[in-house]
Design a protein around this motif. Structure first.
Motif, PDB file in Angstrom:
ATOM      1  N   ALA A  43       0.950  -1.177  -0.164  1.00 30.08           N
ATOM      2  CA  ALA A  43      -0.037  -0.028  -0.164  1.00 30.08           C
ATOM      3  C   ALA A  43       0.974   1.212  -0.117  1.00 30.08           C
ATOM      4  CB  ALA A  43      -0.890  -0.203   1.267  1.00 30.08           C
ATOM      5  N   THR A  44       2.117   1.283   0.749  1.00 25.28           N
ATOM      6  CA  THR A  44       2.935   2.500   0.923  1.00 25.28           C
ATOM      7  C   THR A  44       3.560   2.621  -0.666  1.00 25.28           C
ATOM      8  OG1 THR A  44       3.244   1.982   3.290  1.00 25.28           O
ATOM      9  CG2 THR A  44       4.937   3.368   1.782  1.00 25.28           C
ATOM     10  N   LEU A  45       3.862   1.536  -1.141  1.00 20.03           N
ATOM     11  CA  LEU A  45       4.661   1.584  -2.523  1.00 20.03           C
ATOM     12  C   LEU A  45       3.498   2.117  -3.311  1.00 20.03           C
ATOM     13  CD1 LEU A  45       7.105   0.962  -4.430  1.00 20.03           C
ATOM     14  CD2 LEU A  45       6.090  -1.332  -4.500  1.00 20.03           C
ATOM     15  N   ALA A  46       2.378   1.589  -3.471  1.00 17.40           N
ATOM     16  CA  ALA A  46       1.349   1.967  -4.407  1.00 17.40           C
ATOM     17  C   ALA A  46       0.792   3.423  -4.336  1.00 17.40           C
ATOM     18  CB  ALA A  46       0.027   1.060  -4.305  1.00 17.40           C
ATOM     19  N   VAL A  87      -4.422   4.438  -9.757  1.00 13.64           N
ATOM     20  CA  VAL A  87      -3.229   3.825 -10.072  1.00 13.64           C
ATOM     21  C   VAL A  87      -2.698   2.878  -8.807  1.00 13.64           C
ATOM     22  CG1 VAL A  87      -0.590   4.204 -10.430  1.00 13.64           C
ATOM     23  CG2 VAL A  87      -2.370   5.314 -11.605  1.00 13.64           C
ATOM     24  N   ALA A  88      -2.903   3.683  -7.701  1.00 16.65           N
ATOM     25  CA  ALA A  88      -2.664   3.032  -6.630  1.00 16.65           C
ATOM     26  C   ALA A  88      -3.580   1.735  -6.449  1.00 16.65           C
ATOM     27  CB  ALA A  88      -2.598   3.871  -5.368  1.00 16.65           C
ATOM     28  N   ARG A  89      -4.824   1.769  -6.722  1.00 15.15           N
ATOM     29  CA  ARG A  89      -5.563   0.672  -6.280  1.00 15.15           C
ATOM     30  C   ARG A  89      -5.325  -0.441  -7.391  1.00 15.15           C
ATOM     31  NH1 ARG A  89      -9.593   3.466  -6.202  1.00 15.15           N
ATOM     32  NH2 ARG A  89     -10.328   3.428  -8.403  1.00 15.15           N
ATOM     33  N   LEU A  90      -4.928  -0.248  -8.589  1.00 15.51           N
ATOM     34  CA  LEU A  90      -4.357  -1.042  -9.701  1.00 15.51           C
ATOM     35  C   LEU A  90      -3.412  -1.883  -9.109  1.00 15.51           C
ATOM     36  CD1 LEU A  90      -4.608  -2.159 -12.633  1.00 15.51           C
ATOM     37  CD2 LEU A  90      -2.811  -0.466 -13.040  1.00 15.51           C
ATOM     38  N   LEU A  91      -2.319  -1.279  -8.428  1.00 16.01           N
ATOM     39  CA  LEU A  91      -1.177  -2.088  -7.878  1.00 16.01           C
ATOM     40  C   LEU A  91      -1.746  -3.113  -6.595  1.00 16.01           C
ATOM     41  CD1 LEU A  91       1.703   0.614  -7.612  1.00 16.01           C
ATOM     42  CD2 LEU A  91       1.583  -1.452  -9.282  1.00 16.01           C
ATOM     43  N   VAL A  92      -2.288  -2.708  -5.660  1.00  9.07           N
ATOM     44  CA  VAL A  92      -2.913  -2.951  -4.485  1.00  9.07           C
ATOM     45  C   VAL A  92      -3.726  -4.337  -4.980  1.00  9.07           C
ATOM     46  CG1 VAL A  92      -4.524  -3.155  -2.620  1.00  9.07           C
ATOM     47  CG2 VAL A  92      -2.659  -1.287  -3.107  1.00  9.07           C
ATOM     48  N   THR A  93      -4.656  -4.116  -6.077  1.00  9.68           N
ATOM     49  CA  THR A  93      -5.482  -5.118  -6.756  1.00  9.68           C
ATOM     50  C   THR A  93      -4.559  -6.295  -7.080  1.00  9.68           C
ATOM     51  OG1 THR A  93      -7.470  -3.795  -7.176  1.00  9.68           O
ATOM     52  CG2 THR A  93      -7.173  -5.778  -8.232  1.00  9.68           C
ATOM     53  N   GLY A  94      -3.597  -5.860  -7.848  1.00 14.02           N
ATOM     54  CA  GLY A  94      -2.807  -6.928  -8.607  1.00 14.02           C
ATOM     55  C   GLY A  94      -2.007  -7.696  -7.462  1.00 14.02           C
ATOM     56  N   TRP A  95      -1.667  -6.912  -6.331  1.00 11.55           N
ATOM     57  CA  TRP A  95      -1.003  -7.855  -5.442  1.00 11.55           C
ATOM     58  C   TRP A  95      -1.908  -8.858  -4.542  1.00 11.55           C
ATOM     59  CZ3 TRP A  95       2.830  -9.746  -3.038  1.00 11.55           C
ATOM     60  CH2 TRP A  95       2.795 -10.204  -1.726  1.00 11.55           C
ATOM     61  N   ALA A  96      -3.161  -8.174  -4.387  1.00  7.99           N
ATOM     62  CA  ALA A  96      -4.344  -9.118  -3.946  1.00  7.99           C
ATOM     63  C   ALA A  96      -4.546 -10.272  -4.644  1.00  7.99           C
ATOM     64  CB  ALA A  96      -5.520  -8.384  -3.766  1.00  7.99           C
ATOM     65  N   ARG A  97      -4.116 -10.454  -5.839  1.00  9.24           N
ATOM     66  CA  ARG A  97      -4.534 -11.594  -6.764  1.00  9.24           C
ATOM     67  C   ARG A  97      -3.267 -12.654  -6.577  1.00  9.24           C
ATOM     68  NH1 ARG A  97      -6.327  -8.628 -12.355  1.00  9.24           N
ATOM     69  NH2 ARG A  97      -8.408  -7.828 -11.546  1.00  9.24           N
ATOM     70  N   ILE A  98      -2.123 -12.161  -6.144  1.00 10.21           N
ATOM     71  CA  ILE A  98      -1.027 -13.319  -5.968  1.00 10.21           C
ATOM     72  C   ILE A  98      -0.455 -13.359  -4.647  1.00 10.21           C
ATOM     73  CG2 ILE A  98      -0.266 -12.707  -8.293  1.00 10.21           C
ATOM     74  CD1 ILE A  98       1.813 -11.289  -6.977  1.00 10.21           C
ATOM     75  N   LYS A  99      -1.022 -12.558  -3.538  1.00 16.91           N
ATOM     76  CA  LYS A  99      -0.213 -12.962  -2.360  1.00 16.91           C
ATOM     77  C   LYS A  99      -0.622 -14.087  -1.626  1.00 16.91           C
ATOM     78  CE  LYS A  99      -3.775 -10.164   0.408  1.00 16.91           C
ATOM     79  NZ  LYS A  99      -4.330  -9.349   1.151  1.00 16.91           N
ATOM     80  N   ALA A 100      -1.654 -14.687  -2.050  1.00 11.91           N
ATOM     81  CA  ALA A 100      -2.034 -16.089  -1.395  1.00 11.91           C
ATOM     82  C   ALA A 100      -1.332 -17.195  -1.891  1.00 11.91           C
ATOM     83  CB  ALA A 100      -3.501 -16.088  -1.121  1.00 11.91           C
ATOM     84  N   GLN A 101      -0.611 -16.961  -2.859  1.00  9.06           N
ATOM     85  CA  GLN A 101       0.042 -17.958  -3.579  1.00  9.06           C
ATOM     86  C   GLN A 101       1.255 -18.533  -2.736  1.00  9.06           C
ATOM     87  OE1 GLN A 101       1.178 -17.116  -7.572  1.00  9.06           O
ATOM     88  NE2 GLN A 101      -1.177 -17.200  -8.468  1.00  9.06           N
TER      89      GLN A 101
END
Length: 364
Positions: free
Chosen positions: A129-132, A232-246
């Motif tokens: 979130a900070t990076l985004a 743009v920030a939400r785009l990054l956070v959403t992308g991370w949310a898709r892979i963080k559980a892997q």
């Protein structure tokens, strides 16, 4: 004259060079005379036993003394420069170290625990979130991100090839099923290529590439103009949310672990190549020198204890480490090389002419 006789007897006893016999010597007339070698052996044994018993308190006292010494008394800026520039950077990674890097990387990446630990264990949501927020709030970084996602030339080429193969496959499949009409269309295609002296496939690819590239540039411009910082920030956070559980082991799918084609070997070789290139670079030497200057300027007035404390090394840490080192210290004190050096040192001492003349030992 009794008084004179008594004084004479006392003087004669005092002046004699023969040691006065004690009661124990009289009772044990066979006691051998003490020689220099015998005294040295006794002293060496005593020193080793005493040092072994006092090793732990002595180590703490040594640390307390050392910790109180100023850094600048023993270490100069030039010493640090030599250590890093002329010693460390002058040597490439050894083959042993390179083998260790490969083995450790392989163990860490392919460890079974990675199957049960998600990527979120490595990177916290707040960090993403900070990076985004940072990327979203900086126009230059935001535009770079949008260009990477939308306006990238590689992406455009990939999309062009995908569409071309889809169209070509559709046409081939359709023409084969169209019977006479399909044959007529193939004939028309052949005639077109002869008249224009151009391959239809190349013409189609050029057309797609030109138009898709133009569309990608327009889409990139629109995105940069209309995407807000929050989007743009939400785009990054959403992308991370898709892979963080892997699981972390998912990274292994991007690596090869074959004897003749190991990604670990390639990674290690790249690290070694980068290190060898940088360690000989005047650029890196300049940065190291500047870094050393800054560090030494900030800490030259500190004591050794203050510098060590920055590495979490304090008196308590030394006290915890000392029992671990005691077996090494004791073995060193009892070693043949130390015994030989102690004996040599004492022999040098007792062989001094003034010492030999002052002591009435039997050298036999």
């Amino acid at each position: 004259m009794p008084t004179t006789t008594t004084q004479y007897n006392k003087l004669s006893i005092t002046m004699t060079s023969k040691p006065i016999q004690t009661t124990k010597d009289i009772q044990n007339p066979n006691t051998p005379a003490l020689t220099v070698d015998g005294l040295i052996d006794a002293q060496v044994a005593f020193m080793q036993q005493w040092l072994c018993k006092q090793a732990e308190p002595l180590s703490m006292e040594a640390w307390q003394w050392f910790g109180g010494q100023p850094l600048s008394k023993y270490i100069s800026r030039d010493d640090l420069q030599y250590l890093l520039n002329d010693w460390l950077l002058n040597h490439p990674l050894s083959e042993v170290m390179r083998a260790d890097i490969r083995d450790i990387l392989h163990t860490v990446i392919y460890h079974p625990v990675n199957d049960n630990v998600p990527l979120s264990e490595l990177v916290d949501d707040t960090q993403v979130a900070t990076l985004a927020d940072y990327v979203g709030s900086h126009e230059q970084q935001r535009n770079i991100l949008i260009h990477t996602l939308i306006g990238n030339e590689t992406f455009t080429d990939l999309l062009t090839q995908t569409l071309y193969h889809a169209i070509n496959d559709f046409m081939e499949t359709t023409l084969d099923k169209a019977g006479g009409v399909g044959k007529l269309m193939k004939l028309g295609r052949s005639s077109f290529e002869k008249v224009t002296n151009k391959n239809l496939d190349e013409k189609l690819q050029t057309y797609l590439h030109r138009n898709i590239k133009d569309l990608a540039h327009r889409a990139e411009a629109n995105a940069q103009a209309h995407l807000s910082n929050e989007e743009v920030a939400r785009l990054l956070v959403t992308g991370w949310a898709r892979i963080k559980a892997q699981p972390i082991s998912h990274i292994q799918t991007y690596l090869r672990d074959e004897p003749d084609n190991s990604s670990i070997d390639h990674i290690e070789a790249s690290i070694g190549q980068s290190y060898n290139r940088l360690r000989m670079s005047p650029y890196l030497h300049s940065l190291v020198a500047a870094g050393v200057d800054t560090w030494y300027r900030n800490h030259q007035a500190d004591t050794m204890a203050t510098v060590a404390a920055s590495l979490h090394i304090d008196e308590q840490a030394v006290a915890q480490l000392t029992p671990t080192l005691l077996p090494v210290i004791n073995d060193a004190l009892a070693s043949e090389w130390l015994t030989a050096h102690l004996r040599e040192m004492l022999q040098e001492f007792y062989n001094q002419p003034n010492i030999k003349a002052s002591l009435g030992f039997n050298d036999q």
